[in-house]
Scaffold this motif. Structure first.
Motif, PDB file in Angstrom:
ATOM      1  N   TYR A  10       9.583   1.915 -19.859  1.00  0.00           N
ATOM      2  CA  TYR A  10      10.495   2.927 -18.886  1.00  0.00           C
ATOM      3  C   TYR A  10      10.504   2.568 -17.532  1.00  0.00           C
ATOM      4  O   TYR A  10       9.578   1.926 -16.858  1.00  0.00           O
ATOM      5  N   GLU A  11      11.115   3.483 -16.591  1.00  0.00           N
ATOM      6  CA  GLU A  11      11.241   3.042 -15.088  1.00  0.00           C
ATOM      7  C   GLU A  11       9.635   2.924 -14.465  1.00  0.00           C
ATOM      8  O   GLU A  11       9.610   1.997 -13.795  1.00  0.00           O
ATOM      9  N   LEU A  12       8.964   4.032 -14.971  1.00  0.00           N
ATOM     10  CA  LEU A  12       7.628   4.209 -14.345  1.00  0.00           C
ATOM     11  C   LEU A  12       6.790   2.678 -14.496  1.00  0.00           C
ATOM     12  O   LEU A  12       6.026   2.297 -13.756  1.00  0.00           O
ATOM     13  N   GLY A  13       6.789   2.605 -15.913  1.00  0.00           N
ATOM     14  CA  GLY A  13       5.963   1.346 -16.423  1.00  0.00           C
ATOM     15  C   GLY A  13       6.562   0.156 -15.741  1.00  0.00           C
ATOM     16  O   GLY A  13       5.714  -0.879 -15.416  1.00  0.00           O
ATOM     17  N   ILE A  14       7.900  -0.117 -15.568  1.00  0.00           N
ATOM     18  CA  ILE A  14       8.597  -1.282 -14.973  1.00  0.00           C
ATOM     19  C   ILE A  14       7.873  -1.413 -13.466  1.00  0.00           C
ATOM     20  O   ILE A  14       7.498  -2.498 -12.929  1.00  0.00           O
ATOM     21  N   ILE A  15       7.951  -0.269 -12.781  1.00  0.00           N
ATOM     22  CA  ILE A  15       7.693  -0.274 -11.348  1.00  0.00           C
ATOM     23  C   ILE A  15       6.141  -0.609 -11.227  1.00  0.00           C
ATOM     24  O   ILE A  15       5.748  -1.542 -10.344  1.00  0.00           O
ATOM     25  N   PHE A  16       5.162  -0.169 -12.117  1.00  0.00           N
ATOM     26  CA  PHE A  16       3.718  -0.315 -11.894  1.00  0.00           C
ATOM     27  C   PHE A  16       3.551  -1.962 -12.497  1.00  0.00           C
ATOM     28  O   PHE A  16       2.710  -2.510 -11.693  1.00  0.00           O
ATOM     29  N   ALA A  17       4.377  -2.343 -13.208  1.00  0.00           N
ATOM     30  CA  ALA A  17       4.183  -3.937 -13.789  1.00  0.00           C
ATOM     31  C   ALA A  17       4.672  -4.743 -12.387  1.00  0.00           C
ATOM     32  O   ALA A  17       3.950  -5.691 -12.069  1.00  0.00           O
ATOM     33  N   ARG A  18       5.657  -4.390 -11.840  1.00  0.00           N
ATOM     34  CA  ARG A  18       6.010  -5.052 -10.779  1.00  0.00           C
ATOM     35  C   ARG A  18       4.996  -5.088  -9.435  1.00  0.00           C
ATOM     36  O   ARG A  18       5.081  -6.077  -8.839  1.00  0.00           O
ATOM     37  N   LEU A  19       4.511  -3.926  -9.099  1.00  0.00           N
ATOM     38  CA  LEU A  19       3.504  -3.693  -8.094  1.00  0.00           C
ATOM     39  C   LEU A  19       2.144  -4.350  -8.191  1.00  0.00           C
ATOM     40  O   LEU A  19       1.648  -5.267  -7.606  1.00  0.00           O
ATOM     41  N   HIS A  20       2.003  -4.349  -9.926  1.00  0.00           N
ATOM     42  CA  HIS A  20       0.630  -5.188 -10.188  1.00  0.00           C
ATOM     43  C   HIS A  20       0.843  -6.713 -10.047  1.00  0.00           C
ATOM     44  O   HIS A  20       0.072  -7.401  -9.412  1.00  0.00           O
ATOM     45  N   TYR A  21       2.202  -7.212 -10.366  1.00  0.00           N
ATOM     46  CA  TYR A  21       2.509  -8.633 -10.285  1.00  0.00           C
ATOM     47  C   TYR A  21       2.596  -8.926  -8.750  1.00  0.00           C
ATOM     48  O   TYR A  21       2.163 -10.144  -8.472  1.00  0.00           O
ATOM     49  N   THR A  22       3.166  -8.116  -7.932  1.00  0.00           N
ATOM     50  CA  THR A  22       3.032  -8.412  -6.315  1.00  0.00           C
ATOM     51  C   THR A  22       1.704  -8.543  -5.871  1.00  0.00           C
ATOM     52  O   THR A  22       1.312  -9.485  -5.030  1.00  0.00           O
ATOM     53  N   TYR A  23       0.530  -7.791  -6.332  1.00  0.00           N
ATOM     54  CA  TYR A  23      -0.688  -7.718  -5.989  1.00  0.00           C
ATOM     55  C   TYR A  23      -1.383  -9.068  -6.495  1.00  0.00           C
ATOM     56  O   TYR A  23      -1.860  -9.597  -5.611  1.00  0.00           O
ATOM     57  N   PHE A  66       0.722  -1.209   0.117  1.00  0.00           N
ATOM     58  CA  PHE A  66      -0.032   0.136  -0.014  1.00  0.00           C
ATOM     59  C   PHE A  66       0.761   1.428  -0.104  1.00  0.00           C
ATOM     60  O   PHE A  66       0.590   2.398  -0.771  1.00  0.00           O
ATOM     61  N   MET A  67       1.844   1.579   0.811  1.00  0.00           N
ATOM     62  CA  MET A  67       2.624   2.386   0.837  1.00  0.00           C
ATOM     63  C   MET A  67       3.481   2.747  -0.523  1.00  0.00           C
ATOM     64  O   MET A  67       3.586   3.593  -0.829  1.00  0.00           O
ATOM     65  N   GLN A  68       3.755   1.586  -1.117  1.00  0.00           N
ATOM     66  CA  GLN A  68       4.722   1.593  -2.089  1.00  0.00           C
ATOM     67  C   GLN A  68       3.691   2.383  -3.495  1.00  0.00           C
ATOM     68  O   GLN A  68       3.837   3.048  -4.348  1.00  0.00           O
ATOM     69  N   LEU A  69       2.379   1.784  -3.557  1.00  0.00           N
ATOM     70  CA  LEU A  69       1.338   2.073  -4.215  1.00  0.00           C
ATOM     71  C   LEU A  69       1.024   3.590  -4.100  1.00  0.00           C
ATOM     72  O   LEU A  69       0.845   4.439  -4.948  1.00  0.00           O
ATOM     73  N   ALA A  70       0.960   3.937  -2.860  1.00  0.00           N
ATOM     74  CA  ALA A  70       0.564   5.311  -2.474  1.00  0.00           C
ATOM     75  C   ALA A  70       1.446   6.507  -2.875  1.00  0.00           C
ATOM     76  O   ALA A  70       1.229   7.722  -3.069  1.00  0.00           O
ATOM     77  N   SER A  71       2.675   6.134  -2.889  1.00  0.00           N
ATOM     78  CA  SER A  71       3.607   6.927  -3.203  1.00  0.00           C
ATOM     79  C   SER A  71       3.884   7.480  -4.593  1.00  0.00           C
ATOM     80  O   SER A  71       4.414   8.296  -5.040  1.00  0.00           O
ATOM     81  N   HIS A  72       2.972   6.900  -5.538  1.00  0.00           N
ATOM     82  CA  HIS A  72       2.704   7.120  -7.019  1.00  0.00           C
ATOM     83  C   HIS A  72       1.314   7.821  -7.148  1.00  0.00           C
ATOM     84  O   HIS A  72       0.991   7.747  -8.445  1.00  0.00           O
ATOM     85  N   PHE A  73       0.560   8.058  -6.092  1.00  0.00           N
ATOM     86  CA  PHE A  73      -0.664   8.491  -6.197  1.00  0.00           C
ATOM     87  C   PHE A  73      -0.960   9.442  -7.255  1.00  0.00           C
ATOM     88  O   PHE A  73      -1.837   9.623  -8.159  1.00  0.00           O
ATOM     89  N   SER A  74       0.288  10.675  -7.273  1.00  0.00           N
ATOM     90  CA  SER A  74       0.180  11.681  -8.093  1.00  0.00           C
ATOM     91  C   SER A  74       0.171  11.343  -9.706  1.00  0.00           C
ATOM     92  O   SER A  74      -0.260  12.269 -10.410  1.00  0.00           O
ATOM     93  N   HIS A  75       0.589  10.060 -10.027  1.00  0.00           N
ATOM     94  CA  HIS A  75       0.704   9.809 -11.457  1.00  0.00           C
ATOM     95  C   HIS A  75      -0.808   9.238 -12.048  1.00  0.00           C
ATOM     96  O   HIS A  75      -0.860   8.839 -13.290  1.00  0.00           O
ATOM     97  N   PHE A  76      -1.664   9.311 -11.160  1.00  0.00           N
ATOM     98  CA  PHE A  76      -3.110   8.554 -11.542  1.00  0.00           C
ATOM     99  C   PHE A  76      -4.234   9.748 -11.476  1.00  0.00           C
ATOM    100  O   PHE A  76      -4.260  10.734 -10.587  1.00  0.00           O
ATOM    101  N   SER A  77      -5.270   9.542 -12.236  1.00  0.00           N
ATOM    102  CA  SER A  77      -6.429  10.424 -12.080  1.00  0.00           C
ATOM    103  C   SER A  77      -7.551   9.498 -11.888  1.00  0.00           C
ATOM    104  O   SER A  77      -7.884   8.625 -12.919  1.00  0.00           O
ATOM    105  N   ILE A  78      -8.454   9.954 -11.248  1.00  0.00           N
ATOM    106  CA  ILE A  78      -9.757   9.100 -11.017  1.00  0.00           C
ATOM    107  C   ILE A  78     -10.606   9.238 -12.244  1.00  0.00           C
ATOM    108  O   ILE A  78     -11.476   8.443 -12.293  1.00  0.00           O
ATOM    109  N   PHE A  79     -10.511  10.194 -13.106  1.00  0.00           N
ATOM    110  CA  PHE A  79     -11.426  10.321 -14.194  1.00  0.00           C
ATOM    111  C   PHE A  79     -10.917   9.474 -15.338  1.00  0.00           C
ATOM    112  O   PHE A  79     -11.529   9.017 -16.400  1.00  0.00           O
ATOM    113  N   CYS A  80      -9.627   9.190 -15.327  1.00  0.00           N
ATOM    114  CA  CYS A  80      -9.106   8.219 -16.417  1.00  0.00           C
ATOM    115  C   CYS A  80      -7.458   7.980 -16.261  1.00  0.00           C
ATOM    116  O   CYS A  80      -6.793   9.210 -16.188  1.00  0.00           O
ATOM    117  N   SER A  81      -7.183   6.892 -15.797  1.00  0.00           N
ATOM    118  CA  SER A  81      -5.850   6.375 -15.827  1.00  0.00           C
ATOM    119  C   SER A  81      -5.352   5.303 -16.991  1.00  0.00           C
ATOM    120  O   SER A  81      -6.138   4.316 -16.781  1.00  0.00           O
TER     121      SER A  81
END
Length: 243
Positions: A81-94, A59-74
Motif C-alpha cells: 500500500y502507499e504507506l509501505g511503498i513510501i517507507f521502502a523508498r525512504l529506507h532505500y534512500t537512507y 529527515f523532514m520526510q521521515l519526520a512527517s510520518h512520525f505519528s505512524h510509529f511507536s517507540i514501544f513497538c513499530s
C-alpha cells in the motif's frame, strides 16, 4: 525491495564493503604513494553541502510520518500500500546515503589525511551501512525508523559543522563546537539504543528480536568508541589546560 539497485542480494552488500576496504587499505595508498596530497577544498565543500541538503530533506520526510510509529513497538512495513511503498523508498534512500558516506574516507585517502581514518571511522561507516542494508532489505520501516530519523538529523548538523570549518581553517583548529558534535553522536546512539531496548523487552512486539539484539550490540560498541574518543580528546585536553 528487490526492484531497487544494490538491494537484490546480500552479495551486493558484501561486494560494496569489500571494495571500500580494498580502496582504503590497498588501492588508495598505492595510488597516492608517490603523489602529493590533492587539493580538494572545492570538492569537500560541495560534498559537505550535498550531505547537509540530502540528510535534512530526508529527515523532514521521515519526520512527517512520525505519528505512524511507536517507540514501544513499530512493526515491519511490508505491505504494497502507499504507506509501505513510501517507507521502502525512504529506507532505500537512507541505504544510498550510507554508501555516499564512504566518499568521506575516499577524500581522506586522496588528501593523505590517514590520521582521520581511525578504527572508529571505518567501523562506524561500514556497520551503519551493513545494518541499514539488512533492515532495508528484510525489515523496511518498523523500529529501524528511529535510527534513520536520528541519524539524518545529526548528520545534517555534523556536515554543517564540517562545511563551516572547511571554509574557515582558523576556526576549525579552535572550535568549541567539535566536542558538542561528538557528544550529539553519543546521545543519538544512546537514545536509539533505548528505543530498540523497549521493543526488545516487549513480548508482543513482532519486530525481529535477533536483529534488535545485533543492532543494539553494534550501538554499544559505537557508544564505547565515541565515548573513548570524547574522553581522550576533550577530557585530557581540559586537564592539560587546567595544569
Amino acid at each position: 525491495m528487490d526492484g531497487y539497485i544494490i538491494m537484490r542480494s546480500p552479495s551486493q552488500l558484501i561486494a560494496i564493503v569489500i571494495t571500500y576496504f580494498i580502496f582504503v587499505f590497498k588501492l588508495g595508498p598505492w595510488l597516492m604513494k608517490n603523489r602529493q596530497p590533492f587539493d580538494l577544498k572545492i570538492v569537500v565543500v560541495l560534498y559537505n553541502l550535498s550531505q547537509i541538503i540530502w540528510n535534512f530533506v530526508t529527515f523532514m520526510q521521515l519526520a512527517s510520518h512520525f505519528s505512524h510509529f511507536s517507540i514501544f513497538c513499530s512493526e515491519v512495513e511490508n505491505s504494497n500500500y502507499e504507506l509501505g511503498i513510501i517507507f521502502a523508498r525512504l529506507h532505500y534512500t537512507y541505504v544510498l546515503m550510507k554508501i555516499y558516506d564512504f566518499v568521506d574516507t575516499v577524500l581522506f585517502v586522496l588528501r593523505k589525511k590517514s590520521q582521520q581514518i581511525s578504527f572508529l571511522h571505518l567501523y562506524h561507516h561500514s556497520m551503519i551501512f551493513f545494518c541499514s542494508w539488512i533492515s532495508g532489505k528484510y525489515f523496511p520501516g518498523g523500529h529501524s525508523y528511529y535510527l534513520t530519523l536520528a541519524n539524518t538529523l545529526i548528520h545534517s548538523l555534523m556536515y554543517s559543522y564540517y562545511l563551516f570549518t572547511c571554509c574557515n581553517s582558523t576556526y576549525a583548529r579552535n572550535s568549541p563546537i567539535k566536542r558538542h558534535v561528538t557528544l550529539l553522536q553519543i546521545i543519538q546512539l544512546v537514545l536509539v539504543l533505548l528505543i530498540y531496548f523497549l521493543a526488545l523487552i516487549n513480548p508482543r512486539c513482532s519486530y525481529p528480536k535477533y536483529f534488535l539484539v545485533f543492532s543494539s550490540w553494534n550501538f554499544l560498541i559505537m557508544i564505547f568508541l565515541f565515548s573513548k574518543l570524547y574522553i581522550e580528546t576533550y577530557a585530557t585536553t581540559t586537564k592539560v589546560k587546567d595544569k
